[in-house]
Each structure stands twice: as structure tokens, then as C-alpha cells.
Write a protein that holds these residues in place. Structure first.
Motif, PDB file in Angstrom:
ATOM      1  N   ALA A  81       0.801  -1.172  -0.022  1.00 52.58           N
ATOM      2  CA  ALA A  81      -0.066  -0.163   0.010  1.00 52.58           C
ATOM      3  C   ALA A  81       0.852   1.067  -0.068  1.00 52.58           C
ATOM      4  N   HIS A  82       0.216   2.257   0.148  1.00 51.53           N
ATOM      5  CA  HIS A  82       1.108   3.657  -0.005  1.00 51.53           C
ATOM      6  C   HIS A  82       1.822   3.730   1.547  1.00 51.53           C
ATOM      7  N   GLU A  83       2.918   4.705   1.345  1.00 50.47           N
ATOM      8  CA  GLU A  83       3.862   4.894   2.499  1.00 50.47           C
ATOM      9  C   GLU A  83       3.076   5.531   3.707  1.00 50.47           C
ATOM     10  N   PRO A 141       0.843   4.358   5.847  1.00 53.95           N
ATOM     11  CA  PRO A 141      -0.535   4.019   5.449  1.00 53.95           C
ATOM     12  C   PRO A 141      -1.642   4.130   6.626  1.00 53.95           C
ATOM     13  N   ASP A 142      -2.713   4.635   5.944  1.00 57.43           N
ATOM     14  CA  ASP A 142      -3.743   5.168   6.656  1.00 57.43           C
ATOM     15  C   ASP A 142      -4.939   3.843   6.771  1.00 57.43           C
ATOM     16  N   GLY A 143      -6.010   4.182   7.294  1.00 55.46           N
ATOM     17  CA  GLY A 143      -7.011   3.016   7.559  1.00 55.46           C
ATOM     18  C   GLY A 143      -7.315   2.268   6.394  1.00 55.46           C
ATOM     19  N   ASP A 144      -7.510   3.053   5.220  1.00 55.57           N
ATOM     20  CA  ASP A 144      -7.869   2.443   3.866  1.00 55.57           C
ATOM     21  C   ASP A 144      -6.728   1.435   3.563  1.00 55.57           C
ATOM     22  N   ALA A 145      -5.445   1.982   3.353  1.00 51.80           N
ATOM     23  CA  ALA A 145      -4.483   1.248   3.003  1.00 51.80           C
ATOM     24  C   ALA A 145      -4.282  -0.135   3.827  1.00 51.80           C
ATOM     25  N   LEU A 146      -4.097   0.148   5.163  1.00 55.07           N
ATOM     26  CA  LEU A 146      -4.242  -0.887   5.925  1.00 55.07           C
ATOM     27  C   LEU A 146      -5.441  -2.147   5.692  1.00 55.07           C
ATOM     28  N   LEU A 170      -2.087  -1.209  -3.460  1.00 53.15           N
ATOM     29  CA  LEU A 170      -3.605  -0.944  -2.821  1.00 53.15           C
ATOM     30  C   LEU A 170      -3.573   0.351  -2.339  1.00 53.15           C
ATOM     31  N   ASP A 171      -4.590   1.193  -2.705  1.00 46.15           N
ATOM     32  CA  ASP A 171      -4.860   2.723  -2.265  1.00 46.15           C
ATOM     33  C   ASP A 171      -3.512   3.572  -2.728  1.00 46.15           C
ATOM     34  N   CYS A 172      -2.699   3.354  -3.697  1.00 44.02           N
ATOM     35  CA  CYS A 172      -1.355   3.825  -4.023  1.00 44.02           C
ATOM     36  C   CYS A 172      -1.589   4.624  -5.537  1.00 44.02           C
TER      37      CYS A 172
HETATM   38 MN    MN Z   1      -5.030   6.185   1.814  1.00 44.57          MN
END
Ligand code: MN
Ligand code: AMP
Ligand code: MN
Length: 347
Positions: free
Chosen positions: A36-38, A40-45, A101-103
């Protein structure tokens, strides 16, 4: 669907087509790495953990990757069980399908070697996604990336366990601001109903994410609120947190999460900006992370972020910069004014 029908004017495949292409890869491939993106927020995780659960349910070999600089996770996400997590890309990357994901762009993941995967599945909801995958399943209408994963889960006939459902629910409520941002549509609530039916304990998730707050987080919020600056009749509401502010409050970097919602809520605000000096590993590098939020569609903050090499959504975007505070504020004021009060074209 013919090739021509599947491609819109911009030469981008429709999401029905990219959905099928993702489903095909998941069905056919056997080894995966998830990223996911660096920061990581709730959506990424949530998307990462849910995708891992989904692939495991299908009997696939899947590894979640999170870079060591992003660990430990912010306190509110530590309940996620990251079994088998890897902090370095595996040696067999060329034999694995890598799922991002989400990136929104590839620079948001530091592990360049992941790009050597057999296939790169780019699953995201940022409208400005740079489409770096071999399959780009980008659904800007989705409230969160977790919503796309939820849809794939149904496409694959996987019944969610309570743990998988909870991961998706975390992505949903964090990216919709608990169902209050403009991306909250009927589908977001349908997804919530489905997940609660699958066993999500709503109040338990709420307590983990939004309560049990370390006092230092509140101290950092107090510091931010005590130094709010307003510009241009309040159209720009800004707070800047220095590395010293973080030290003063004994706060970790992630404790600034949520402060920007307070800035956006102030009467007359068109754009809220939270600027924070990057600390920890990057302390002294003079870099700042800027978060932007718009209150309505009059300003597209993703355009402003993109001018500085960042990106995001129309009403929520961010970037990292080496600009000092003063020129940074001048840039923001100019960029906002250019959208709100465009100069009349010369005669
Ligand atoms: Mn995000
Ligand atoms: P944040 O302000 O960090 O909560 O981010 C708000 C939105 O902007 C999220 O959708 C992020 O994915 C996106 N975003 C934040 N920073 C960047 C960046 N440096 N590059 C691209 N997108 C970003
Ligand atoms: Mn997201």
C-alpha cells in the motif's frame, strides 16, 4: 465487449474490463505480494489486510509488505493482525503478482523492486492515479479502496470472516470520515450493512480508532488549535506544526491525524491546510508534509497538490515539500486564489 468499446475517450479501459482482468489474475496466479502507500492510513491497511484474507481464503500464497520505516503502525491500527508480514520484498518477486492498494502513484511506495513483479495489479480510487500497473483497476467513484476490494471479494465468491469484514469496515469509515464526506453514497452504506451482517462489532471498531487516545495526541491538537492562521478573509485556514511542537507534546508523527478536520470546520474556510515538519528519520532534512482539505467543489485541492508533486482527491490531497513555511503559504494562497478568483483573460 470489443476492444474499442472497452476503451473510453482517454484510452483508459472501463472498470468492468479492469475488474475482470483483476479477477482473472487472482484466479489464475498463485503467488502474491501486497503493498500500500507509505504512511499507510485506515484504507491502505484495511485493504491490505482484507486482500490478504481474501487470497488466503482462496488458498493462495500471499505476503503483506510494509516498509520498516512505517512500523510500528500508528496506535489506532495496531489491532490488525499482520501475520506473516514482510518488511523486505521477497527474493522471488519476478514470480509473484504484486498488488498495490490505495496507492495513487508508484513513488508512494519506496520499494522499487516491487515493480519487478510478474504482474502489477494497481487497485485504487484516486482519480489522479498514474496508472503504473500492468492492470490498472482504478475506480474514482469508490468511496475507498476497501470498497473495491469488497466488490472483488463478492466477484470471487468469498464469504468474509469477521476479521476480513472488520478490515474492510476500517477502510470504509476512515476514508468516508465515518460516512460524512462527499464520497459517501448508497454503496458505502450498503457495504456497511453487508459487513455488519458479516460480524463487524461497530462500537468496538469505533473505540479502537477514535477513542483510547494517547493524551499526547490531545496535547498536539491543543498546540495546533492555539496557532491557527487564517488568510484571505479566512478562505485558507492553516496550522503549522514544527518538530519542536511534536517534542513538546511528546507526540508521534501519526498523532496529527484528524487535526485537519478541525481546521476545515471553521466558518468561512474554503481550504484547510495542515503543515507538519517531518521528524524521526527525516528530521533535519527540512521537509514538510502538507495535508489539504476543501470544504466544497470550488477548489480542487488535488490540482494544488499535484503542482508540488503530490496528489489525492478533489477534496482531500497532500504533498511533501522542501519549501520553507513562508514561501509555502504564499504558494498555497496563490494556488487557491487562482481557482477561486481567476484573473480575467487579457483583452
Ligand atoms: Mn490512503
Ligand atoms: P492526507 O492529507 O495524508 O490524509 O492525504 C489526503 C489524500 O491525499 C489521500 O487520499 C492521500 O492518498 C493523498 N496524498 C497525500 N499525500 C500524497 C502524496 N505525496 N502524493 C499523492 N497523494 C497523496
Ligand atoms: Mn483511500
Amino acid at each position: 465487449v470489443s476492444e474499442e468499446e472497452s476503451i473510453d475517450g482517454a484510452g483508459i479501459e472501463s472498470t468492468e474490463v479492469t475488474r475482470e482482468r483483476v479477477l482473472e489474475r487472482i484466479r489464475e496466479d498463485s503467488r502474491f505480494v501486497l503493498a500500500a502507500h507509505e504512511g499507510p492510513d485506515g484504507d491502505a491497511l484495511g485493504s491490505l489486510v482484507a486482500m490478504q484474507g481474501l487470497l488466503t481464503a482462496l488458498g493462495k500464497d500471499s505476503r503483506m509488505f510494509i516498509a520498516p520505516e512505517d512500523l510500528p503502525l500508528p496506535y489506532e491500527y495496531r489491532f490488525f493482525a499482520l501475520d506473516g508480514l514482510i518488511q523486505a520484498p521477497p527474493a522471488d518477486i519476478p514470480q509473484r503478482t504484486v498488488v498495490f492498494l490505495d496507492c495513487g502513484n508508484i513513488d508512494r511506495n519506496s520499494a522499487i523492486v516491487l515493480q519487478e513483479g510478474k504482474h502489477l495489479l494497481n487497485i485504487d480510487h484516486h482519480h489522479d492515479n498514474t496508472r503504473f500497473g500492468t492492470v490498472d483497476h482504478v475506480v474514482p467513484d469508490a468511496s475507498c479502496t476497501a470498497e473495491i476490494v469488497w466488490d472483488l471479494m463478492h466477484g470471487l465468491g468469498v464469504r468474509p470472516t469477521p476479521v476480513l469484514a472488520r478490515a474492510l469496515y476500517v477502510g470504509l469509515i476512515t476514508d468516508t470520515g465515518r460516512f460524512m464526506y462527499e464520497n459517501t453514497g448508497p454503496r458505502a452504506h450498503e457495504m456497511a450493512a453487508d459487513l455488519i451482517g458479516a460480524g463487524v462489532d461497530v462500537q468496538d471498531v469505533y473505540r479502537r480508532l477514535y477513542e483510547e487516545m494517547p493524551p499526547a495526541k490531545l496535547a498536539l491538537l491543543a498546540l495546533a488549535l492555539s496557532q491557527i492562521q487564517r488568510f484571505d478573509s479566512g478562505e485558507l485556514t492553516l496550522a503549522a506544526l514544527s518538530a519542536e511542537d511534536f517534542q513538546h507534546a511528546s507526540a508521534q508523527d501519526s498523532y496529527s491525524e484528524g487535526i485537519i478536520d478541525h481546521l476545515r470546520s471553521i466558518q468561512g474556510t474554503k481550504v484547510a491546510a495542515l503543515v507538519r515538519e517531518l521528524s524521526d528519520s527525516e528530521r533535519g532534512s527540512g521537509r514538510r508534509k502538507v495535508s489539504l482539505r476543501a470544504t466544497d467543489d470550488d477548489v480542487d485541492v488535488s490540482l494544488i497538490a499535484r503542482e508540488q508533486g503530490g496528489g489525492g482527491h478533489r477534496r482531500a490531497a497532500g504533498f511533501t515539500t522542501t519549501l520553507e513555511l513562508e514561501p509555502l503559504i504564499a504558494f498555497l494562497r496563490g494556488a487557491i486564489a487562482a481557482q477561486l478568483h481567476p484573473a480575467p483573460a487579457p483583452a
